[in-house]
Design a protein around this motif. Sequence first.
Motif, PDB file in Angstrom:
ATOM      1  N   ALA A 160       3.047   0.978   3.241  1.00 32.65           N
ATOM      2  CA  ALA A 160       4.173   1.908   3.015  1.00 32.65           C
ATOM      3  C   ALA A 160       3.564   3.263   2.673  1.00 32.65           C
ATOM      4  N   THR A 161       2.729   3.718   3.610  1.00 33.23           N
ATOM      5  CA  THR A 161       1.859   4.867   3.304  1.00 33.23           C
ATOM      6  C   THR A 161       2.449   6.216   3.700  1.00 33.23           C
ATOM      7  N   GLY A 162       3.658   6.242   4.232  1.00 35.48           N
ATOM      8  CA  GLY A 162       4.319   7.514   4.518  1.00 35.48           C
ATOM      9  C   GLY A 162       3.615   8.301   5.621  1.00 35.48           C
ATOM     10  N   ALA A 163       3.877   9.600   5.629  1.00 35.17           N
ATOM     11  CA  ALA A 163       3.279  10.494   6.636  1.00 35.17           C
ATOM     12  C   ALA A 163       2.569  11.611   5.886  1.00 35.17           C
ATOM     13  N   PHE A 191       4.799   7.359  -6.848  1.00 33.12           N
ATOM     14  CA  PHE A 191       6.092   7.884  -6.364  1.00 33.12           C
ATOM     15  C   PHE A 191       5.997   8.780  -5.137  1.00 33.12           C
ATOM     16  N   GLY A 192       4.827   9.057  -4.610  1.00 33.44           N
ATOM     17  CA  GLY A 192       4.700   9.752  -3.332  1.00 33.44           C
ATOM     18  C   GLY A 192       5.510  11.031  -3.252  1.00 33.44           C
ATOM     19  N   LEU A 193       6.192  11.203  -2.119  1.00 33.35           N
ATOM     20  CA  LEU A 193       6.916  12.454  -1.886  1.00 33.35           C
ATOM     21  C   LEU A 193       8.176  12.573  -2.745  1.00 33.35           C
ATOM     22  N   ALA A 194       8.545  11.510  -3.461  1.00 33.59           N
ATOM     23  CA  ALA A 194       9.672  11.661  -4.389  1.00 33.59           C
ATOM     24  C   ALA A 194       9.322  12.683  -5.464  1.00 33.59           C
ATOM     25  N   GLU A 230      -7.669   4.002  -2.829  1.00 33.65           N
ATOM     26  CA  GLU A 230      -7.245   4.254  -1.443  1.00 33.65           C
ATOM     27  C   GLU A 230      -7.646   3.084  -0.573  1.00 33.65           C
ATOM     28  N   VAL A 231      -6.652   2.476   0.063  1.00 34.16           N
ATOM     29  CA  VAL A 231      -6.957   1.388   0.984  1.00 34.16           C
ATOM     30  C   VAL A 231      -7.586   2.007   2.229  1.00 34.16           C
ATOM     31  N   GLY A 232      -8.752   1.486   2.588  1.00 36.68           N
ATOM     32  CA  GLY A 232      -9.501   2.083   3.698  1.00 36.68           C
ATOM     33  C   GLY A 232     -10.788   2.709   3.200  1.00 36.68           C
ATOM     34  N   TYR A 255      -0.826  -0.618  -4.426  1.00 31.95           N
ATOM     35  CA  TYR A 255      -2.036   0.219  -4.418  1.00 31.95           C
ATOM     36  C   TYR A 255      -1.655   1.660  -4.077  1.00 31.95           C
ATOM     37  N   GLU A 256      -2.145   2.603  -4.880  1.00 34.58           N
ATOM     38  CA  GLU A 256      -1.828   4.025  -4.674  1.00 34.58           C
ATOM     39  C   GLU A 256      -3.125   4.835  -4.727  1.00 34.58           C
ATOM     40  N   ARG A 257      -3.314   5.688  -3.715  1.00 30.76           N
ATOM     41  CA  ARG A 257      -4.580   6.444  -3.686  1.00 30.76           C
ATOM     42  C   ARG A 257      -4.594   7.578  -4.713  1.00 30.76           C
ATOM     43  N   LEU A 258      -3.415   8.071  -5.094  1.00 27.09           N
ATOM     44  CA  LEU A 258      -3.355   9.196  -6.035  1.00 27.09           C
ATOM     45  C   LEU A 258      -3.412   8.692  -7.483  1.00 27.09           C
ATOM     46  N   SER A 317       6.126  14.783  -4.845  1.00 17.79           N
ATOM     47  CA  SER A 317       5.348  15.871  -4.252  1.00 17.79           C
ATOM     48  C   SER A 317       5.937  16.382  -2.937  1.00 17.79           C
ATOM     49  N   GLY A 318       7.165  15.958  -2.605  1.00 15.11           N
ATOM     50  CA  GLY A 318       7.875  16.506  -1.449  1.00 15.11           C
ATOM     51  C   GLY A 318       9.186  17.113  -1.916  1.00 15.11           C
ATOM     52  N   VAL A 319       9.999  16.295  -2.571  1.00 10.90           N
ATOM     53  CA  VAL A 319      11.314  16.751  -3.066  1.00 10.90           C
ATOM     54  C   VAL A 319      11.136  18.047  -3.871  1.00 10.90           C
ATOM     55  N   ILE A 346       0.870  -1.185   0.000  1.00  9.47           N
ATOM     56  CA  ILE A 346       0.000   0.000   0.000  1.00  9.47           C
ATOM     57  C   ILE A 346       0.898   1.223   0.000  1.00  9.47           C
ATOM     58  N   GLY A 347       0.856   1.983  -1.093  1.00  7.35           N
ATOM     59  CA  GLY A 347       1.689   3.181  -1.210  1.00  7.35           C
ATOM     60  C   GLY A 347       2.796   2.972  -2.229  1.00  7.35           C
ATOM     61  N   SER A 348       2.909   3.911  -3.180  1.00  8.42           N
ATOM     62  CA  SER A 348       3.917   3.779  -4.248  1.00  8.42           C
ATOM     63  C   SER A 348       5.009   4.828  -4.115  1.00  8.42           C
ATOM     64  N   GLY A 349       5.278   5.278  -2.878  1.00  9.94           N
ATOM     65  CA  GLY A 349       6.403   6.186  -2.641  1.00  9.94           C
ATOM     66  C   GLY A 349       7.709   5.400  -2.659  1.00  9.94           C
ATOM     67  N   PRO A 350       8.816   6.049  -2.272  1.00 12.71           N
ATOM     68  CA  PRO A 350      10.105   5.358  -2.258  1.00 12.71           C
ATOM     69  C   PRO A 350      10.081   4.057  -1.464  1.00 12.71           C
ATOM     70  N   SER A 351       9.423   4.042  -0.300  1.00 10.48           N
ATOM     71  CA  SER A 351       9.434   2.798   0.510  1.00 10.48           C
ATOM     72  C   SER A 351       8.763   1.665  -0.257  1.00 10.48           C
ATOM     73  N   GLY A 352       7.575   1.934  -0.819  1.00 14.16           N
ATOM     74  CA  GLY A 352       6.855   0.901  -1.565  1.00 14.16           C
ATOM     75  C   GLY A 352       7.639   0.445  -2.781  1.00 14.16           C
ATOM     76  N   LEU A 379      14.970  24.701   4.476  1.00 16.01           N
ATOM     77  CA  LEU A 379      15.851  25.274   3.442  1.00 16.01           C
ATOM     78  C   LEU A 379      15.217  25.169   2.059  1.00 16.01           C
ATOM     79  N   ASP A 380      14.553  24.043   1.788  1.00 14.55           N
ATOM     80  CA  ASP A 380      13.854  23.893   0.497  1.00 14.55           C
ATOM     81  C   ASP A 380      12.850  25.027   0.318  1.00 14.55           C
ATOM     82  N   ILE A 381      12.049  25.250   1.361  1.00 14.03           N
ATOM     83  CA  ILE A 381      10.994  26.264   1.242  1.00 14.03           C
ATOM     84  C   ILE A 381      11.622  27.643   1.085  1.00 14.03           C
TER      85      ILE A 381
HETATM   86  C1  LIG Z   1       9.236  18.831   1.491  1.00 12.46           C
HETATM   87  C2  LIG Z   1      10.038  17.549   1.449  1.00 12.46           C
HETATM   88  C3  LIG Z   1      11.254  17.524   0.776  1.00 12.46           C
HETATM   89  C4  LIG Z   1      12.012  16.361   0.742  1.00 12.46           C
HETATM   90  N1  LIG Z   1      13.208  16.363   0.071  1.00 12.46           N
HETATM   91  C5  LIG Z   1      13.947  15.236   0.024  1.00 12.46           C
HETATM   92  C6  LIG Z   1      15.181  15.211  -0.694  1.00 12.46           C
HETATM   93  O1  LIG Z   1      15.597  16.207  -1.285  1.00 12.46           O
HETATM   94  N2  LIG Z   1      15.890  14.049  -0.704  1.00 12.46           N
HETATM   95  C7  LIG Z   1      15.447  12.933  -0.037  1.00 12.46           C
HETATM   96  O2  LIG Z   1      16.106  11.890  -0.066  1.00 12.46           O
HETATM   97  N3  LIG Z   1      14.273  12.927   0.637  1.00 12.46           N
HETATM   98  C8  LIG Z   1      13.529  14.063   0.691  1.00 12.46           C
HETATM   99  N4  LIG Z   1      12.357  14.065   1.390  1.00 12.46           N
HETATM  100  C9  LIG Z   1      11.965  12.854   2.129  1.00 12.46           C
HETATM  101  C10 LIG Z   1      11.351  11.809   1.197  1.00 12.46           C
HETATM  102  O3  LIG Z   1      10.438  12.428   0.312  1.00 12.46           O
HETATM  103  C11 LIG Z   1      10.643  10.778   2.073  1.00 12.46           C
HETATM  104  O4  LIG Z   1      11.592  10.247   2.964  1.00 12.46           O
HETATM  105  C12 LIG Z   1      10.065   9.640   1.240  1.00 12.46           C
HETATM  106  O5  LIG Z   1       9.220  10.119   0.209  1.00 12.46           O
HETATM  107  C13 LIG Z   1       9.276   8.701   2.140  1.00 12.46           C
HETATM  108  O6  LIG Z   1       8.831   7.646   1.323  1.00 12.46           O
HETATM  109  P1  LIG Z   1       7.567   6.770   1.710  1.00 12.46           P
HETATM  110  O7  LIG Z   1       7.371   5.818   0.589  1.00 12.46           O
HETATM  111  O8  LIG Z   1       7.753   6.240   3.085  1.00 12.46           O
HETATM  112  O9  LIG Z   1       6.342   7.816   1.835  1.00 12.46           O
HETATM  113  P2  LIG Z   1       5.657   8.726   0.712  1.00 12.46           P
HETATM  114  O10 LIG Z   1       6.652   9.275  -0.229  1.00 12.46           O
HETATM  115  O11 LIG Z   1       4.805   9.678   1.466  1.00 12.46           O
HETATM  116  O12 LIG Z   1       4.724   7.706  -0.095  1.00 12.46           O
HETATM  117  C14 LIG Z   1       3.559   7.163   0.495  1.00 12.46           C
HETATM  118  C15 LIG Z   1       2.571   6.863  -0.623  1.00 12.46           C
HETATM  119  O13 LIG Z   1       1.474   6.147  -0.074  1.00 12.46           O
HETATM  120  C16 LIG Z   1       0.278   6.647  -0.641  1.00 12.46           C
HETATM  121  N5  LIG Z   1      -0.808   6.345   0.282  1.00 12.46           N
HETATM  122  C17 LIG Z   1      -0.989   6.869   1.521  1.00 12.46           C
HETATM  123  N6  LIG Z   1      -2.079   6.327   2.105  1.00 12.46           N
HETATM  124  C18 LIG Z   1      -2.607   5.440   1.199  1.00 12.46           C
HETATM  125  C19 LIG Z   1      -3.741   4.575   1.217  1.00 12.46           C
HETATM  126  N7  LIG Z   1      -4.544   4.484   2.292  1.00 12.46           N
HETATM  127  N8  LIG Z   1      -3.996   3.823   0.119  1.00 12.46           N
HETATM  128  C20 LIG Z   1      -3.195   3.888  -0.967  1.00 12.46           C
HETATM  129  N9  LIG Z   1      -2.095   4.706  -1.036  1.00 12.46           N
HETATM  130  C21 LIG Z   1      -1.799   5.444   0.045  1.00 12.46           C
HETATM  131  C22 LIG Z   1       0.543   8.145  -0.782  1.00 12.46           C
HETATM  132  O14 LIG Z   1      -0.334   8.765  -1.712  1.00 12.46           O
HETATM  133  C23 LIG Z   1       1.987   8.128  -1.263  1.00 12.46           C
HETATM  134  O15 LIG Z   1       2.069   8.051  -2.668  1.00 12.46           O
HETATM  135  C24 LIG Z   1      11.558  15.202   1.421  1.00 12.46           C
HETATM  136  C25 LIG Z   1      10.315  15.231   2.084  1.00 12.46           C
HETATM  137  C26 LIG Z   1       9.557  16.376   2.092  1.00 12.46           C
HETATM  138  C27 LIG Z   1       8.236  16.390   2.807  1.00 12.46           C
END
Ligand SMILES: Cc1cc2nc3c(=O)[nH]c(=O)nc-3n(C[C@H](O)[C@H](O)[C@H](O)COP(=O)(O)OP(=O)(O)OC[C@H]3O[C@@H](n4cnc5c(N)ncnc54)[C@H](O)[C@@H]3O)c2cc1C
Length: 232
Positions: free
Chosen positions: A104-107, A47-50, A84-86, A40-43, A52-54, A15-21, A160-162
């Motif tokens: 692997a739903t991140g924060a 790629f999650g925060l890779a 979206e799971v849930g 499974y990805e809700r969006l 929409s965060g980076v 659950i979740g296609s960010g870096p962890s997933g 610093l990013d902001i």
């Molecule tokens: C502003 C910002 C800048 C950053 N810059 C860097 C950087 O420069 N370099 C670096 O290495 N790291 C950076 N990071 C940190 C990095 O982005 C995170 O460590 C990484 O994305 C975490 O990966 P994750 O897969 O755990 O979570 P996420 O990337 O959050 O992925 C979680 C995924 O799960 C999905 N999801 C959540 N709930 C559900 C559900 N119920 N059902 C289905 N899907 C779901 C979400 O939509 C999302 O796609 C940054 C973070 C932020 C916030």
Amino acid sequence: MRSTIQPPDYKIAIIGSGPSGCFLAEILALKRPDLQIDIYERLPHPFGLAVSGVAPDHLHTRKVTEQFARTLARDNVNLICNTEVGSSISYSELKQRYDRVVFATGASEDRRLGIPGEHLPGIYGSGRFTRWYNNHPESSQFTPLIGQRVAIIGNGNVALDIARVLAKTAAEHQTSALSEPVRTHLAKNHIREIHILGRRGPADASFSVAELTELSTLAQAESILHQPYWME
Ligand SMILES: Cc1cc2nc3c(=O)[nH]c(=O)nc-3n(C[C@H](O)[C@H](O)[C@H](O)COP(=O)(O)OP(=O)(O)OC[C@H]3O[C@@H](n4cnc5c(N)ncnc54)[C@H](O)[C@@H]3O)c2cc1C
């Protein structure tokens, strides 16, 4: 005599296609080609925060998504977006369909500080603010109040990013992945001062050197370091 018993076809849901997933899917797909992996990805996009965060001006960091795209293209890896799971599908349904379910739903929520005034207009968690300038699908109805003097609370790389995204000129942002409405909103605020506030001194800041140095390379921004107030 050769056994006719085939290795079991295990099915795994991530659950979740960010870096962890994506990293987990890659390792599992390599080590266990007999696994079927559904992510499974809700969006609408992976790629999650890779993405929409980076920061939108750190496109080299976002290149990690090219590696993730190769994982998703593997025969035994399947991405299911807009689910979206849930709500679209329940955990108990997944448990019936899969041998293992990994979250692997991140924060996705900003942490509240619990201090008076934090709900006032013009005060945002960094997640909400960075999702806005990164065009996160769930931020489409949100435009932050910015103004000419901005305070960023926290001494990490997100601060610093902001600061950098706010301080860069339109010319410096030419190669950034900013949408036109975000560019226009940044330009029309004529930001003059950006204050980064930390509760401790510089030695306790968790900036990385490369990110901090980058601030000193900006075209029209000057960095000023203030002593902690108790040392003045
Ligand atoms: C502003 C910002 C800048 C950053 N810059 C860097 C950087 O420069 N370099 C670096 O290495 N790291 C950076 N990071 C940190 C990095 O982005 C995170 O460590 C990484 O994305 C975490 O990966 P994750 O897969 O755990 O979570 P996420 O990337 O959050 O992925 C979680 C995924 O799960 C999905 N999801 C959540 N709930 C559900 C559900 N119920 N059902 C289905 N899907 C779901 C979400 O939509 C999302 O796609 C940054 C973070 C932020 C916030």
